[in-house]
Design a protein around this motif. Sequence first.
Motif, PDB file in Angstrom:
ATOM      1  N   TRP A   1      -3.551 -14.327   6.031  1.00 57.67           N
ATOM      2  CA  TRP A   1      -4.415 -14.159   4.861  1.00 57.67           C
ATOM      3  C   TRP A   1      -5.582 -13.240   5.208  1.00 57.67           C
ATOM      4  O   TRP A   1      -5.951 -12.364   4.423  1.00 57.67           O
ATOM      5  N   MET A   2      -6.174 -13.452   6.384  1.00 60.30           N
ATOM      6  CA  MET A   2      -7.288 -12.604   6.817  1.00 60.30           C
ATOM      7  C   MET A   2      -6.869 -11.144   6.871  1.00 60.30           C
ATOM      8  O   MET A   2      -7.576 -10.250   6.378  1.00 60.30           O
ATOM      9  N   ILE A   3      -5.714 -10.892   7.478  1.00 63.33           N
ATOM     10  CA  ILE A   3      -5.241  -9.521   7.632  1.00 63.33           C
ATOM     11  C   ILE A   3      -5.010  -8.879   6.272  1.00 63.33           C
ATOM     12  O   ILE A   3      -5.381  -7.713   6.039  1.00 63.33           O
ATOM     13  N   ALA A   4      -4.423  -9.636   5.347  1.00 67.42           N
ATOM     14  CA  ALA A   4      -4.087  -9.090   4.032  1.00 67.42           C
ATOM     15  C   ALA A   4      -5.306  -8.890   3.152  1.00 67.42           C
ATOM     16  O   ALA A   4      -5.343  -7.954   2.339  1.00 67.42           O
ATOM     17  N   ASN A   5      -6.332  -9.727   3.299  1.00 70.69           N
ATOM     18  CA  ASN A   5      -7.449  -9.719   2.361  1.00 70.69           C
ATOM     19  C   ASN A   5      -8.750  -9.154   2.927  1.00 70.69           C
ATOM     20  O   ASN A   5      -9.635  -8.789   2.148  1.00 70.69           O
TER      21      ASN A   5
ATOM     22  N   ALA B   1       3.187  -6.617   9.346  1.00 68.80           N
ATOM     23  CA  ALA B   1       2.467  -5.908   8.291  1.00 68.80           C
ATOM     24  C   ALA B   1       1.101  -5.404   8.748  1.00 68.80           C
ATOM     25  O   ALA B   1       0.311  -4.944   7.930  1.00 68.80           O
ATOM     26  N   LEU B   2       0.825  -5.461  10.023  1.00 72.88           N
ATOM     27  CA  LEU B   2      -0.466  -4.998  10.522  1.00 72.88           C
ATOM     28  C   LEU B   2      -0.646  -3.504  10.277  1.00 72.88           C
ATOM     29  O   LEU B   2       0.291  -2.721  10.461  1.00 72.88           O
ATOM     30  N   PRO B   3      -1.846  -3.083   9.884  1.00 77.14           N
ATOM     31  CA  PRO B   3      -2.108  -1.635   9.775  1.00 77.14           C
ATOM     32  C   PRO B   3      -2.155  -0.995  11.153  1.00 77.14           C
ATOM     33  O   PRO B   3      -2.258  -1.680  12.178  1.00 77.14           O
ATOM     34  N   ASP B   4      -2.100   0.333  11.178  1.00 81.34           N
ATOM     35  CA  ASP B   4      -2.101   1.046  12.450  1.00 81.34           C
ATOM     36  C   ASP B   4      -3.404   0.866  13.218  1.00 81.34           C
ATOM     37  O   ASP B   4      -3.408   0.751  14.441  1.00 81.34           O
TER      38      ASP B   4
END
Length: 263
Positions: free
Chosen positions: A100-104, A41-44
């Motif tokens: 959680w860090m990546i999502a928030n 789910a990482l952004p580009d």
Amino acid sequence: MKPQQTGVSSGQIVQACFEHRLIDKIGGQLVLPDAQPGLSALPDRIMLMLVSARSGSTYAGQLLSRTGHFVRISDSLNPEQLGAVRAKHGLADDGAALQWMIANRGTRTAFGAKCGEPGLIGAWHLGFLDAVLGRARLIVLERRDTVAQAVSLFRARLSGRYHSPQKAQRAVVPEDYDRDAIATDLQIIEQVNANLAKFARLSERPCLHVVYEDICADPSGFVHAACDHLKLPVPAGIDSKVRVEILRDEINAEWVERYRRGG
């Protein structure tokens, strides 16, 4: 987006740049998952800001967060922050804390973190570097005046106040001056900067070098340069006001001058 391959692996880079004792220490501080966390789910856009202590990274990170491309740029890959998030949210391990860090703290567009040596090592232990290094873009932040940086670090350790929202554990007075301690901090800063520069070079990733004093003089120029480097649009009318306050005062200035005089 398929990661591009660098000439060497992230593990080889970490081993080449940082002391093995520190690598083992950081690994021991993490609660590692049984398997590498899935990071699909990482952004580009992935941004890693390489920094040493007291280099102005909080200020730079808050400026970039004003663009709306990031929710928050902080030491998200540092074991201490991962552990705090894991405990606060009742997560099983630091792999889940990283998710959680990546999502928030990121957005659908981008995720960014400022990284000293512990952050980069922690990111490697968790498999994050393996997943992103082939397409990450780096910003290397340094201070031109490393003596002032060392004085700032020494004073922060004395007071226990590293950021403006924190309360000082004790007052700092001019008589607390310690040339040997400042010299030690200066040596550490210079070594960390050299290690981070080596990491940037070996990673073979696009890298923007910025200087804290130049950011202070032209915060808008920094935001524009960083967005251009990250291939992100620059929003119109960015507010350069941030929550962080400058902590240095006449004691800092006095100690910097005294150190330069050899006192």
